[in-house]
Design a protein around this motif. Structure first.
Motif, short mmCIF file in Angstrom:
data_model
loop_
_atom_site.label_atom_id
_atom_site.label_comp_id
_atom_site.label_asym_id
_atom_site.label_seq_id
_atom_site.Cartn_x
_atom_site.Cartn_y
_atom_site.Cartn_z
N GLN A 194 0.81 -0.81 -0.44
CA GLN A 194 -0.24 -0.57 0.14
C GLN A 194 1.10 1.18 0.37
OE1 GLN A 194 -2.55 0.61 3.68
NE2 GLN A 194 -4.29 1.24 1.69
N LYS A 227 -5.25 -2.28 10.71
CA LYS A 227 -5.62 -1.18 11.13
C LYS A 227 -4.03 -0.65 11.95
CE LYS A 227 -10.42 -1.64 9.85
NZ LYS A 227 -11.62 -0.78 10.95
N ASP A 247 -5.41 1.65 6.00
CA ASP A 247 -6.60 2.25 5.13
C ASP A 247 -6.75 0.58 4.43
OD1 ASP A 247 -9.05 3.65 4.79
OD2 ASP A 247 -8.40 4.69 3.35
N ARG A 280 -10.57 -2.03 4.44
CA ARG A 280 -11.69 -2.18 3.97
C ARG A 280 -11.85 -4.10 4.22
NH1 ARG A 280 -11.23 1.90 4.95
NH2 ARG A 280 -13.22 3.86 4.88
N HIS A 306 -13.15 1.43 -3.36
CA HIS A 306 -12.54 1.04 -2.57
C HIS A 306 -10.77 1.26 -2.71
CE1 HIS A 306 -15.05 1.27 0.99
NE2 HIS A 306 -15.22 0.12 1.04
N ARG A 308 -7.39 2.00 -0.63
CA ARG A 308 -7.16 1.02 0.08
C ARG A 308 -7.41 -0.66 0.60
NH1 ARG A 308 -13.15 4.42 0.23
NH2 ARG A 308 -12.55 5.68 2.11
#
Length: 212
Positions: free
Chosen positions: A17, A68, A73, A75, A97, A102
């Motif tokens: 990420q 987290k 970030d 989901r 997303h 994310r």
């Protein structure tokens, strides 16, 4: 569920990420439930597969939390209805997303029994327009037979999906192979146990078996 393994894996995914990659993860439930380990219960296939889908939800919650804690970030979404635990999977929302940077964790398999995690991964890859599907395993390549049992097992560095289908290689089920072949999405099969292999696969380093 091993906390250290979970954290180490989360760190590798978080790094992707940070690199700016769009990351979707289809999570299985084999560490909690595998039908073959509980055949003596006499469960029918639908019940067993439902339990397997619930196991993926548990894993998704754990991995979402691990990410987290690292500030990612993320989901977690599920195609198996469980609104109080995870967001319901909707393809357009999942793509949104991903476009927002994310990490998306896909739980619940396909949402229906009789389909494997491999098939779910292929389906999600098609629905979210993925560039490549990475399959993390316990072996470093695809082989024509189990390398742990047969010393003369032949490894493949490159394959076609048609080869996988015709040779009936156990690396994925035929539904998965057919979906990826028709969608023109390549798969890289590699060993998850070696630290840094996920990044190597993402940046295009020579690693594992490339299937096109």
């Amino acid at each position: 569920m091993d906390g250290k393994v979970l954290t180490d894996l989360a760190k590798e995914v978080k790094h992707l990420q940070d690199m700016g990659c769009q990351v979707g993860i289809v999570i299985g439930g084999g560490n909690i439930w595998r039908y073959r380990d509980f055949k003596d219960l006499g469960l029918d296939r639908v019940t067993s597969d439902t339990m397997g889908m619930l196991a993926t939800v548990m894993n998704a919650l754990a991995f979402e939390n691990a990410l987290k804690l690292l500030g990612a970030d993320v989901r977690a979404v599920s195609s198996f209805p469980c609104e109080k635990a995870l967001e319901t999977y909707i393809p357009k929302r999942a793509k949104h997303h991903l476009e927002k940077g994310r990490i998306v964790i896909f739980a619940g398999g396909t949402g229906s029994p009789f389909f494997t995690t491999d098939s779910a991964a292929a389906l999600r890859a098609l629905e979210t327009s993925c560039d490549v599907l990475l399959k993390a395993t316990k072996v470093d390549y695809v082989y024509d037979k189990d390398p742990e049992k047969y010393k003369n097992a032949k490894k493949f560095t490159e394959l076609k999906f048609q080869d996988v289908i015709e040779m009936n290689l156990g690396v994925m089920d035929l539904t998965c192979a057919s979906l990826l072949k028709s969608g023109n999405i390549p798969m890289i099969v590699f060993n998850l146990g070696e630290k840094g292999n996920i990044e190597k696969a993402v940046i295009g380093s020579k690693i594992g078996t490339l299937i096109t």
